[in-house]
Write a protein that holds these residues in place. Structure first.
Motif, PDB file in Angstrom:
ATOM      1  N   MET A   1       0.865  -1.170   0.000  1.00  0.00           N
ATOM      2  CA  MET A   1       0.000   0.000   0.000  1.00  0.00           C
ATOM      3  C   MET A   1       0.908   1.228   0.000  1.00  0.00           C
ATOM      4  O   MET A   1       1.994   1.196   0.575  1.00  0.00           O
ATOM      5  N   PRO A   2       0.499   2.300  -0.638  1.00  0.00           N
ATOM      6  CA  PRO A   2       1.363   3.479  -0.717  1.00  0.00           C
ATOM      7  C   PRO A   2       1.535   4.148   0.647  1.00  0.00           C
ATOM      8  O   PRO A   2       0.674   4.055   1.522  1.00  0.00           O
ATOM      9  N   GLY A   3       2.677   4.797   0.794  1.00  0.00           N
ATOM     10  CA  GLY A   3       2.952   5.525   2.030  1.00  0.00           C
ATOM     11  C   GLY A   3       4.412   5.918   2.099  1.00  0.00           C
ATOM     12  O   GLY A   3       5.177   5.722   1.163  1.00  0.00           O
ATOM     13  N   GLY A   4       4.784   6.458   3.242  1.00  0.00           N
ATOM     14  CA  GLY A   4       6.164   6.894   3.441  1.00  0.00           C
ATOM     15  C   GLY A   4       6.334   7.521   4.805  1.00  0.00           C
ATOM     16  O   GLY A   4       5.413   7.528   5.623  1.00  0.00           O
TER      17      GLY A   4
ATOM     18  N   THR B   1       0.331  -6.533   3.569  1.00  0.00           N
ATOM     19  CA  THR B   1      -0.748  -5.958   2.757  1.00  0.00           C
ATOM     20  C   THR B   1      -2.000  -6.818   2.880  1.00  0.00           C
ATOM     21  O   THR B   1      -3.101  -6.314   3.129  1.00  0.00           O
ATOM     22  N   ARG B   2      -1.843  -8.113   2.754  1.00  0.00           N
ATOM     23  CA  ARG B   2      -2.987  -9.023   2.842  1.00  0.00           C
ATOM     24  C   ARG B   2      -3.604  -9.004   4.242  1.00  0.00           C
ATOM     25  O   ARG B   2      -4.822  -9.001   4.391  1.00  0.00           O
ATOM     26  N   ARG B   3      -2.766  -8.944   5.268  1.00  0.00           N
ATOM     27  CA  ARG B   3      -3.293  -8.919   6.639  1.00  0.00           C
ATOM     28  C   ARG B   3      -4.058  -7.623   6.894  1.00  0.00           C
ATOM     29  O   ARG B   3      -5.121  -7.638   7.500  1.00  0.00           O
ATOM     30  N   ARG B   4      -3.508  -6.470   6.448  1.00  0.00           N
ATOM     31  CA  ARG B   4      -4.219  -5.206   6.654  1.00  0.00           C
ATOM     32  C   ARG B   4      -5.596  -5.245   5.998  1.00  0.00           C
ATOM     33  O   ARG B   4      -6.567  -4.739   6.546  1.00  0.00           O
ATOM     34  N   LEU B   5      -5.697  -5.852   4.829  1.00  0.00           N
ATOM     35  CA  LEU B   5      -6.987  -5.940   4.146  1.00  0.00           C
ATOM     36  C   LEU B   5      -7.964  -6.824   4.923  1.00  0.00           C
ATOM     37  O   LEU B   5      -9.155  -6.507   5.008  1.00  0.00           O
TER      38      LEU B   5
END
Length: 159
Positions: free
Chosen positions: A56-59, A142-146
Protein backbone atom coordinates in the motif's frame (compact mmCIF):
# COMPACT_ATOMS: atom_id res chain seq x y z
CA UNK A 1 19.71 -6.69 -12.91
CA UNK A 2 18.37 -3.42 -14.24
CA UNK A 3 19.02 -0.04 -12.65
CA UNK A 4 15.37 -0.01 -11.60
CA UNK A 5 15.55 -3.14 -9.42
CA UNK A 6 17.75 -3.87 -6.43
CA UNK A 7 18.60 -7.36 -5.19
CA UNK A 8 17.22 -8.47 -1.80
CA UNK A 9 20.56 -8.19 0.06
CA UNK A 10 21.09 -4.72 -1.39
CA UNK A 11 17.59 -3.74 -0.34
CA UNK A 12 18.21 -4.91 3.24
CA UNK A 13 21.53 -3.05 3.38
CA UNK A 14 19.97 0.13 1.99
CA UNK A 15 17.09 -0.04 4.49
CA UNK A 16 19.54 -0.56 7.40
CA UNK A 17 21.56 2.48 6.29
CA UNK A 18 18.43 4.62 5.95
CA UNK A 19 17.10 3.52 9.33
CA UNK A 20 20.55 4.04 10.87
CA UNK A 21 20.49 7.61 9.63
CA UNK A 22 16.99 8.13 11.00
CA UNK A 23 18.06 6.68 14.36
CA UNK A 24 20.68 9.42 14.62
CA UNK A 25 18.52 12.18 13.18
CA UNK A 26 15.27 11.31 14.94
CA UNK A 27 14.37 9.74 18.27
CA UNK A 28 11.53 7.75 16.76
CA UNK A 29 10.53 7.12 13.18
CA UNK A 30 6.96 7.24 12.00
CA UNK A 31 5.41 6.53 8.67
CA UNK A 32 2.00 6.56 7.07
CA UNK A 33 0.31 4.06 4.78
CA UNK A 34 -3.18 3.85 3.40
CA UNK A 35 -5.56 1.35 1.95
CA UNK A 36 -6.68 3.47 -1.01
CA UNK A 37 -9.92 2.48 -2.70
CA UNK A 38 -11.34 3.83 -5.94
CA UNK A 39 -15.05 4.25 -6.70
CA UNK A 40 -15.18 0.61 -7.89
CA UNK A 41 -13.84 -0.69 -4.57
CA UNK A 42 -10.43 -1.64 -5.98
CA UNK A 43 -7.29 -1.23 -3.86
CA UNK A 44 -4.28 0.77 -5.09
CA UNK A 45 -0.89 -0.96 -4.68
CA UNK A 46 2.66 -0.04 -5.58
CA UNK A 47 5.79 -2.05 -6.36
CA UNK A 48 9.00 -0.28 -5.35
CA UNK A 49 12.41 -0.69 -6.95
CA UNK A 50 14.18 -1.16 -3.60
CA UNK A 51 12.01 -3.71 -1.78
CA UNK A 52 10.18 -6.79 -3.10
CA UNK A 53 6.43 -7.16 -3.25
CA UNK A 54 3.31 -5.09 -3.72
CA UNK A 55 2.54 -2.61 -0.94
CA UNK A 56 0.00 0.00 0.00
CA UNK A 57 1.36 3.48 -0.72
CA UNK A 58 2.95 5.53 2.03
CA UNK A 59 6.16 6.89 3.44
CA UNK A 60 7.86 8.61 6.34
CA UNK A 61 6.88 11.75 8.19
CA UNK A 62 9.24 14.68 7.92
CA UNK A 63 9.89 17.24 10.64
CA UNK A 64 7.02 19.71 11.13
CA UNK A 65 4.66 17.54 9.07
CA UNK A 66 1.41 16.03 10.33
CA UNK A 67 0.51 12.44 9.55
CA UNK A 68 -2.33 13.59 7.31
CA UNK A 69 -0.04 16.01 5.42
CA UNK A 70 2.48 13.19 4.91
CA UNK A 71 -0.28 10.89 3.68
CA UNK A 72 -1.56 13.43 1.15
CA UNK A 73 2.00 14.01 -0.10
CA UNK A 74 2.89 10.31 -0.35
CA UNK A 75 -0.30 9.35 -2.17
CA UNK A 76 0.26 12.15 -4.67
CA UNK A 77 3.93 11.17 -5.20
CA UNK A 78 3.43 7.39 -5.38
CA UNK A 79 0.24 7.22 -7.40
CA UNK A 80 -1.05 10.63 -8.49
CA UNK A 81 -3.84 9.99 -6.01
CA UNK A 82 -6.16 12.58 -4.53
CA UNK A 83 -8.08 11.77 -1.36
CA UNK A 84 -11.84 12.24 -1.57
CA UNK A 85 -13.18 13.51 1.75
CA UNK A 86 -11.11 12.79 4.87
CA UNK A 87 -8.93 9.71 5.32
CA UNK A 88 -10.07 7.47 8.18
CA UNK A 89 -7.47 6.55 10.78
CA UNK A 90 -7.63 2.78 11.21
CA UNK A 91 -4.77 1.84 13.55
CA UNK A 92 -1.20 2.62 14.62
CA UNK A 93 1.24 -0.29 14.36
CA UNK A 94 4.69 -0.92 15.81
CA UNK A 95 6.97 -1.87 12.91
CA UNK A 96 9.69 -3.89 14.65
CA UNK A 97 10.93 -5.26 11.32
CA UNK A 98 12.16 -1.78 10.38
CA UNK A 99 13.61 -0.78 13.75
CA UNK A 100 12.84 -0.76 17.46
CA UNK A 101 11.48 2.79 17.16
CA UNK A 102 9.33 2.68 14.03
CA UNK A 103 5.55 3.12 13.93
CA UNK A 104 3.10 3.10 11.03
CA UNK A 105 -0.06 5.21 11.09
CA UNK A 106 -2.52 3.35 8.88
CA UNK A 107 -5.49 4.97 7.14
CA UNK A 108 -8.34 3.96 4.88
CA UNK A 109 -9.05 6.43 2.09
CA UNK A 110 -11.31 6.85 -0.90
CA UNK A 111 -9.21 8.19 -3.77
CA UNK A 112 -9.20 9.15 -7.39
CA UNK A 113 -6.19 9.03 -9.67
CA UNK A 114 -5.61 12.39 -11.33
CA UNK A 115 -3.32 10.94 -14.05
CA UNK A 116 -1.61 7.61 -14.73
CA UNK A 117 1.58 7.19 -12.67
CA UNK A 118 4.56 6.47 -14.90
CA UNK A 119 7.32 4.16 -13.63
CA UNK A 120 10.48 5.78 -12.28
CA UNK A 121 13.49 4.92 -10.09
CA UNK A 122 11.30 4.49 -6.98
CA UNK A 123 7.96 3.11 -8.19
CA UNK A 124 8.34 0.52 -10.96
CA UNK A 125 4.67 -0.46 -11.10
CA UNK A 126 1.37 0.57 -9.56
CA UNK A 127 -2.31 0.15 -10.10
CA UNK A 128 -5.76 -0.64 -8.80
CA UNK A 129 -6.67 -4.26 -8.11
CA UNK A 130 -9.86 -6.10 -7.21
CA UNK A 131 -9.68 -7.42 -3.65
CA UNK A 132 -10.22 -10.98 -4.88
CA UNK A 133 -7.51 -10.62 -7.55
CA UNK A 134 -4.45 -9.09 -5.87
CA UNK A 135 -1.19 -9.23 -7.84
CA UNK A 136 1.25 -12.05 -7.24
CA UNK A 137 3.73 -10.80 -4.68
CA UNK A 138 1.27 -8.77 -2.60
CA UNK A 139 3.02 -8.79 0.78
CA UNK A 140 1.78 -10.65 3.85
CA UNK A 141 1.37 -7.30 5.63
CA UNK A 142 -0.75 -5.96 2.76
CA UNK A 143 -2.99 -9.02 2.84
CA UNK A 144 -3.29 -8.92 6.64
CA UNK A 145 -4.22 -5.21 6.65
CA UNK A 146 -6.99 -5.94 4.15
CA UNK A 147 -8.34 -8.76 6.33
CA UNK A 148 -8.26 -6.40 9.32
CA UNK A 149 -10.10 -3.68 7.40
CA UNK A 150 -12.81 -6.14 6.36
CA UNK A 151 -13.25 -7.37 9.94
CA UNK A 152 -12.02 -10.89 9.14
CA UNK A 153 -9.21 -10.47 11.70
CA UNK A 154 -8.68 -8.14 14.65
CA UNK A 155 -6.13 -5.36 14.15
CA UNK A 156 -2.67 -6.53 15.13
CA UNK A 157 -0.31 -4.35 17.15
CA UNK A 158 2.68 -5.13 14.89
CA UNK A 159 2.95 -4.25 11.22
Amino acid sequence: MTTKEIRPWQSKLLMRIVHGYFALARGMTMGVRAACFDSSGRIFLVRHSYIPGWHMPGGGLERNETAEEALIKELREEGNLRIIGRPQLFHVYFNASASRRDHVVFYRAEVEQTAPRKPDMEIVECGFFALDDLPEGATAATRRRLRELSGEEPAAHYW
